[in-house]
Motif scaffolding. Structure first.
Motif, PDB file in Angstrom:
ATOM      1  N   ALA A   1       1.171  -1.097   0.165  1.00 11.90           N
ATOM      2  CA  ALA A   1       0.050   0.043   0.011  1.00 11.90           C
ATOM      3  C   ALA A   1       1.253   1.371   0.066  1.00 11.90           C
ATOM      4  CB  ALA A   1      -0.691  -0.090   1.317  1.00 11.90           C
ATOM      5  N   MET A   2       1.333   1.708  -0.900  1.00 13.24           N
ATOM      6  CA  MET A   2       1.559   3.403  -1.158  1.00 13.24           C
ATOM      7  C   MET A   2       1.522   4.208  -2.206  1.00 13.24           C
ATOM      8  SD  MET A   2       4.297   4.983   0.044  1.00 13.24           S
ATOM      9  CE  MET A   2       5.074   3.736   0.525  1.00 13.24           C
ATOM     10  N   HIS A   3       1.674   5.388  -2.486  1.00 13.79           N
ATOM     11  CA  HIS A   3       2.024   6.572  -3.521  1.00 13.79           C
ATOM     12  C   HIS A   3       2.964   6.679  -3.979  1.00 13.79           C
ATOM     13  CE1 HIS A   3       0.927  10.258  -4.907  1.00 13.79           C
ATOM     14  NE2 HIS A   3      -0.118   9.841  -5.685  1.00 13.79           N
ATOM     15  N   ASP A   4       3.543   7.442  -3.302  1.00 12.98           N
ATOM     16  CA  ASP A   4       4.893   7.597  -3.850  1.00 12.98           C
ATOM     17  C   ASP A   4       5.617   6.593  -4.828  1.00 12.98           C
ATOM     18  OD1 ASP A   4       3.676   9.731  -3.011  1.00 12.98           O
ATOM     19  OD2 ASP A   4       5.064  10.420  -1.449  1.00 12.98           O
ATOM     20  N   ALA A   5       6.446   6.853  -5.609  1.00 14.95           N
ATOM     21  CA  ALA A   5       7.045   5.759  -5.945  1.00 14.95           C
ATOM     22  C   ALA A   5       8.947   6.046  -5.263  1.00 14.95           C
ATOM     23  CB  ALA A   5       7.664   6.032  -7.092  1.00 14.95           C
ATOM     24  N   THR A   6       8.923   6.564  -4.765  1.00 14.52           N
ATOM     25  CA  THR A   6      10.308   6.872  -4.019  1.00 14.52           C
ATOM     26  C   THR A   6       9.523   7.309  -2.130  1.00 14.52           C
ATOM     27  OG1 THR A   6      10.633   9.217  -3.752  1.00 14.52           O
ATOM     28  CG2 THR A   6      11.478   7.615  -5.593  1.00 14.52           C
TER      29      THR A   6
ATOM     30  N   GLY B   1      11.346   9.118  -0.103  1.00 17.03           N
ATOM     31  CA  GLY B   1      11.704  11.127   0.325  1.00 17.03           C
ATOM     32  C   GLY B   1      10.388  11.045   1.513  1.00 17.03           C
ATOM     33  N   ARG B   2       9.707  11.595   0.648  1.00 12.56           N
ATOM     34  CA  ARG B   2       8.771  12.912   1.558  1.00 12.56           C
ATOM     35  C   ARG B   2       7.911  11.917   3.311  1.00 12.56           C
ATOM     36  NH1 ARG B   2       2.838  12.984   0.877  1.00 12.56           N
ATOM     37  NH2 ARG B   2       2.854  11.432  -0.164  1.00 12.56           N
ATOM     38  N   LEU B   3       7.610  10.525   2.759  1.00 22.65           N
ATOM     39  CA  LEU B   3       7.118   9.617   4.074  1.00 22.65           C
ATOM     40  C   LEU B   3       8.657   8.872   5.059  1.00 22.65           C
ATOM     41  CD1 LEU B   3       4.098   8.326   1.884  1.00 22.65           C
ATOM     42  CD2 LEU B   3       4.450  10.483   3.659  1.00 22.65           C
ATOM     43  N   ALA B   4       9.616   8.800   4.619  1.00 27.02           N
ATOM     44  CA  ALA B   4      10.035   7.720   5.396  1.00 27.02           C
ATOM     45  C   ALA B   4      11.387   8.633   5.159  1.00 27.02           C
ATOM     46  CB  ALA B   4      10.655   6.684   5.457  1.00 27.02           C
TER      47      ALA B   4
ATOM     48  N   LEU C   1       9.993  -2.997   2.335  1.00 26.70           N
ATOM     49  CA  LEU C   1       9.293  -2.524   2.671  1.00 26.70           C
ATOM     50  C   LEU C   1       8.397  -1.881   4.106  1.00 26.70           C
ATOM     51  CD1 LEU C   1       8.197  -1.930  -1.218  1.00 26.70           C
ATOM     52  CD2 LEU C   1       9.175   0.047   0.392  1.00 26.70           C
ATOM     53  N   THR C   2       7.963  -2.998   4.502  1.00 23.25           N
ATOM     54  CA  THR C   2       6.877  -3.409   5.289  1.00 23.25           C
ATOM     55  C   THR C   2       7.695  -2.988   6.681  1.00 23.25           C
ATOM     56  OG1 THR C   2       7.304  -5.687   5.161  1.00 23.25           O
ATOM     57  CG2 THR C   2       5.122  -4.771   4.702  1.00 23.25           C
ATOM     58  N   ALA C   3       8.677  -3.060   6.766  1.00 22.85           N
ATOM     59  CA  ALA C   3      10.050  -3.209   7.998  1.00 22.85           C
ATOM     60  C   ALA C   3       9.841  -1.484   8.077  1.00 22.85           C
ATOM     61  CB  ALA C   3      11.280  -3.684   7.675  1.00 22.85           C
ATOM     62  N   ILE C   4       9.787  -0.444   7.251  1.00 21.68           N
ATOM     63  CA  ILE C   4       9.499   0.556   7.417  1.00 21.68           C
ATOM     64  C   ILE C   4       8.868   1.589   7.577  1.00 21.68           C
ATOM     65  CG2 ILE C   4      10.268   2.846   6.080  1.00 21.68           C
ATOM     66  CD1 ILE C   4      11.964   0.796   3.708  1.00 21.68           C
ATOM     67  N   THR C   5       9.151   2.731   8.895  1.00 17.18           N
ATOM     68  CA  THR C   5       8.254   3.865   9.490  1.00 17.18           C
ATOM     69  C   THR C   5       7.910   4.857   8.933  1.00 17.18           C
ATOM     70  OG1 THR C   5       9.031   2.751  11.424  1.00 17.18           O
ATOM     71  CG2 THR C   5       7.834   4.988  10.848  1.00 17.18           C
ATOM     72  N   VAL C   6       6.824   4.999   8.596  1.00 15.54           N
ATOM     73  CA  VAL C   6       6.892   6.703   7.619  1.00 15.54           C
ATOM     74  C   VAL C   6       5.571   7.476   8.763  1.00 15.54           C
ATOM     75  CG1 VAL C   6       6.230   5.410   5.104  1.00 15.54           C
ATOM     76  CG2 VAL C   6       4.235   5.102   6.542  1.00 15.54           C
ATOM     77  N   HIS C   7       5.774   8.370   8.448  1.00 14.88           N
ATOM     78  CA  HIS C   7       5.758   9.615   9.257  1.00 14.88           C
ATOM     79  C   HIS C   7       4.661  10.664   8.193  1.00 14.88           C
ATOM     80  CE1 HIS C   7       8.716  11.807   7.722  1.00 14.88           C
ATOM     81  NE2 HIS C   7       9.666  10.839   8.064  1.00 14.88           N
TER      82      HIS C   7
ATOM     83  N   LEU D   1       3.836   1.693  10.383  1.00 16.66           N
ATOM     84  CA  LEU D   1       4.353   0.928   9.823  1.00 16.66           C
ATOM     85  C   LEU D   1       3.891   1.467   8.045  1.00 16.66           C
ATOM     86  CD1 LEU D   1       5.447  -1.703  11.654  1.00 16.66           C
ATOM     87  CD2 LEU D   1       7.100  -0.116  10.841  1.00 16.66           C
ATOM     88  N   ILE D   2       4.934   0.871   6.912  1.00 12.65           N
ATOM     89  CA  ILE D   2       3.971   0.592   5.567  1.00 12.65           C
ATOM     90  C   ILE D   2       3.666  -0.964   5.682  1.00 12.65           C
ATOM     91  CG2 ILE D   2       4.469   0.086   3.457  1.00 12.65           C
ATOM     92  CD1 ILE D   2       6.760   1.844   3.568  1.00 12.65           C
ATOM     93  N   PRO D   3       2.210  -0.831   5.454  1.00 17.08           N
ATOM     94  CA  PRO D   3       1.672  -2.098   5.358  1.00 17.08           C
ATOM     95  C   PRO D   3       1.315  -2.903   3.608  1.00 17.08           C
ATOM     96  CG  PRO D   3      -0.235  -0.257   4.438  1.00 17.08           C
ATOM     97  CD  PRO D   3       1.525   0.446   4.862  1.00 17.08           C
ATOM     98  N   SER D   4       1.989  -4.263   4.035  1.00 21.77           N
ATOM     99  CA  SER D   4       1.169  -4.663   2.541  1.00 21.77           C
ATOM    100  C   SER D   4       0.487  -4.580   2.541  1.00 21.77           C
ATOM    101  CB  SER D   4       1.515  -6.631   2.623  1.00 21.77           C
ATOM    102  OG  SER D   4       0.891  -6.818   3.661  1.00 21.77           O
ATOM    103  N   PHE D   5      -0.309  -4.041   0.875  1.00 21.57           N
ATOM    104  CA  PHE D   5      -1.368  -4.899   0.454  1.00 21.57           C
ATOM    105  C   PHE D   5      -2.297  -5.074   1.068  1.00 21.57           C
ATOM    106  CE2 PHE D   5      -4.496  -5.910  -3.193  1.00 21.57           C
ATOM    107  CZ  PHE D   5      -5.256  -4.874  -3.014  1.00 21.57           C
ATOM    108  N   ALA D   6      -1.834  -6.707   1.341  1.00 26.24           N
ATOM    109  CA  ALA D   6      -2.507  -7.974   1.840  1.00 26.24           C
ATOM    110  C   ALA D   6      -3.504  -7.656   3.251  1.00 26.24           C
ATOM    111  CB  ALA D   6      -2.255  -8.844   1.674  1.00 26.24           C
TER     112      ALA D   6
END
Length: 616
Positions: free
Chosen positions: A408-413, A415-418, A432-438, A446-451
């Motif tokens: 589940a992600m909008h940006d291709a990179t 930079g903005r969220l992490a 990816l799912t181990a990365i924290t976004v803000h 955490l970035i969630p998997s699509f599932a």
């Protein structure tokens, strides 16, 4: 008594002087000015814009399109013709805008000029427009002026702006928000410094209008009084628009209470009258600003570039008695008759519109990437917040990872969220799912998997509008893989889908014709595209009523993204758009509930007047 030297007056005094002298020019225009404003608006709306619209449709047909769809624009035999016709449209619009402003400036500068002299001045400026030196004026009128709005305004350029989906994304991070603010500040400074370009172009025989404007606005004492005087005009125009709205709504509010059956007709003709008065108010505001700009040029004529001088026209001679000749009442009567007929015509057309707008909206409210007030976009926290707010659906994004999985992600990179330079296409799902976004509101997740995202939505009973995003790691069978994953989750048929990528839309409909799929359009115009989708999702900037009607005629649904201002929300709810995708679902839900409880037409008319009566 010592007289203060007028060369260096105080800033406040100079702004007051410009305001007073500008108002004097407007008054001297009299009924001729009102007639020019009304006739020019009617010519633009009734003739010029339809002709330009026809040319634009023909330009699109040359490339095989029924409406503007940048996703379908591809090199081909029709593309050179399309580009050529668009160039003709731009040249025609530039010529019309320039002559519109010229007519206004000529009438204000020489209020007693006869019709022959008036036509001669228009011809003089029209010839100047054919010179290569007029190219900077084209850039000023179509790029700089519409983006900042300081100076002349025109119906032709009113829709030119930075699209909200661009500015909205930039405002979601501190660094890009600062960059956007700096960019707009630079545009504002340039616009103020070049604000005298049009009057210099019209009032002089030489060229170099932009250079002259730059010279005339050099120094704070030169440009700040100009800004203050124009700001005062805009404040008065805003107050006049507010008074017009109140005056237009009062009769309908009374009939809502006393004779509800008459309200549609009273509201319609009140709207027609308000539109005509709004035309005049808008034109008067533009004329007032033009007058201030003219007086600013005249008061600083000695600072024009070498070789550039003001055109001199002799004012009309006074009457033998030494008093101005009495003006005929015929222009005033003619202008009044035109205004009355126009108001009645607009009111008659608006009867059906008012009855249609009074219907309670059933528009779906979709939370854009979840609800940012409660969680980071495209995370489980944002999904939970959207559910708690009562959204009908949640719009979310799905993108393929380096190992062919979905996240589940909008940006291709990131930079903005992490704050990381990594691209989604270069990381695996586990990474990816181990990365924290803000986000800018202080939320973390955490970035969630699509599932995981889809599973959580099932637990909440929240249907999704799933956007298929292309991130660079997309496999040729990415649509098939997505369908398979959703089928494994037993979630394929309980959600709906959309994408900016036309091939993905077509492939999904080919695989599963029974699914509800939308085609998202960043830029659209004229008519609905030729698409296998079930609905279109134009961006707010191009989600016009004309496009909505075309979509309905083509059997397509109509959703709008990303709608975050209340005026836009109210307009789309009144127009009964099928869905509104917004970062603020709570606000749209509140407005929808409010409209569903309305019993009269007064509130409907307020929205209609606010929408149609523009004083800028």
């Amino acid at each position: 008594m010592q007289i203060e030297t007028p060369s260096k007056p105080g800033i406040w005094r100079e702004s007051a002087t410009l305001f007073a002298l500008g108002w004097g020019l407007v008054r001297s225009g009299g009924t001729r000015l009102l007639g020019l404003i009304l006739v020019s608006q009617l010519v633009i709306l009734g003739i010029a814009l339809p002709v330009i619209g026809w040319l634009f449709r023909e330009a699109l047909r040359a490339s095989g399109m029924t409406g503007l769809d940048l996703g379908a624009l591809a090199p081909g035999r029709g593309l050179p013709l399309t580009i050529g016709l668009i160039a003709v449209i731009i040249a025609l619009a530039f010529w019309l805008i320039s002559l519109q402003f010229t007519a206004l400036v000529v009438l204000l500068q020489w209020p007693g000029i006869g019709w022959r002299g008036f036509a001669a001045e228009l011809g003089r400026v029209a010839r100047k427009l054919l010179r290569p030196s007029s190219l900077p004026l084209l850039c000023y009128l179509f790029l700089l002026l519409p983006l900042t709005g300081f100076g002349f305004t025109s119906t032709f350029t009113r829709g030119i702006a930075i699209p909200s989906f661009v500015s909205g994304e930039l405002l979601k991070s501190a660094s890009s928000a600062v960059a956007l603010g700096a960019f707009l500040l630079v545009l504002a400074v340039l616009n103020v410094r070049l604000s005298l370009t049009v009057p210099v172009f019209v009032l002089t025989d030489g060229g170099r209008a932009s250079r002259c404007s730059w010279r005339l606005t050099r120094g704070v004492r030169s440009w700040l009084p100009l800004v203050l005087a124009v700001a005062a005009v805009m404040l008065l125009a805003g107050l006049a628009a507010l008074a017009l709205t109140v005056a237009a709504v009062v009769p309908t509010a009374l009939t809502d209470e006393l004779a509800p059956g008459a309200s549609p007709f009273v509201a319609a003709y009140s709207l027609g009258a308000a539109q005509v008065i709004g035309f005049l108010l808008s034109g008067l505001a533009t004329a007032f600003v033009a007058s201030i700009l003219i007086m600013s040029v005249r008061r600083r004529a000695d600072r024009l570039a070498p070789g550039v001088t003001l055109v001199d026209r002799t004012r009309p001679a006074p009457s033998p008695e030494g008093r101005p000749a009495r003006r005929s009442r015929r222009p005033a009567l003619l202008a009044g008759a035109i205004a009355l007929v126009t108001a009645l015509g607009l009111g008659t057309v608006a009867v059906d519109t008012m009855q249609r707008l009074s219907d309670a909206p059933e528009t779906l409210v979709l939370a854009h990437r979840g609800f940012s007030d409660g969680g980071v976009e495209n995370t489980l926290g944002g999904l939970d917040a959207a559910h708690a707010a009562g959204a009908d659906l949640v719009e979310m994004d799905v993108m393929q990872t380096a190992d062919g999985e979905f996240v589940a992600m909008h940006d291709a990179t990131l930079g903005r969220l992490a704050g990381r330079p990594d691209a989604v296409k270069d990381l695996t799902l586990a990474e990816l799912t181990a990365i924290t976004v803000h986000d800018q509101h202080g939320h973390e997740d955490l970035i969630p998997s699509f599932a995981d995202y889809v599973t959580r939505a099932q637990q909440l009973g929240m249907p999704l509008l799933i956007e298929i995003k292309l991130g660079g790691a997309d496999t040729p069978d990415h649509v098939e893989r997505l369908v398979a994953e959703l089928e494994a989750l037993d979630a394929l048929e309980s959600n709906i889908y959309h994408s900016l990528d036309a091939p993905s839309v077509a492939r999904l409909k080919q695989l599963r014709p029974d699914l509800t799929v939308g085609y998202t359009m960043a830029f659209a115009a004229v008519a609905a595209p030729d698409t296998p989708a079930d609905f279109i999702v134009p961006e707010e900037w191009s989600a016009t009523e004309q496009l909505q009607r075309s979509a309905a005629e083509s059997g397509l649904g109509f959703m709008v993204w990303t709608l975050n201002d209340e005026a836009g929300m109210r307009e789309q709810l009144r127009r009964s758009a099928d869905g509104i995708i917004t970062d603020h679902p709570d606000r749209v839900l509140a407005l929808r509930a409010e409209m569903q409880q309305e019993t009269g037409l007064a509130d409907v008319l307020v929205d209609a007047v606010t929408r149609f009566v523009k004083v800028v």
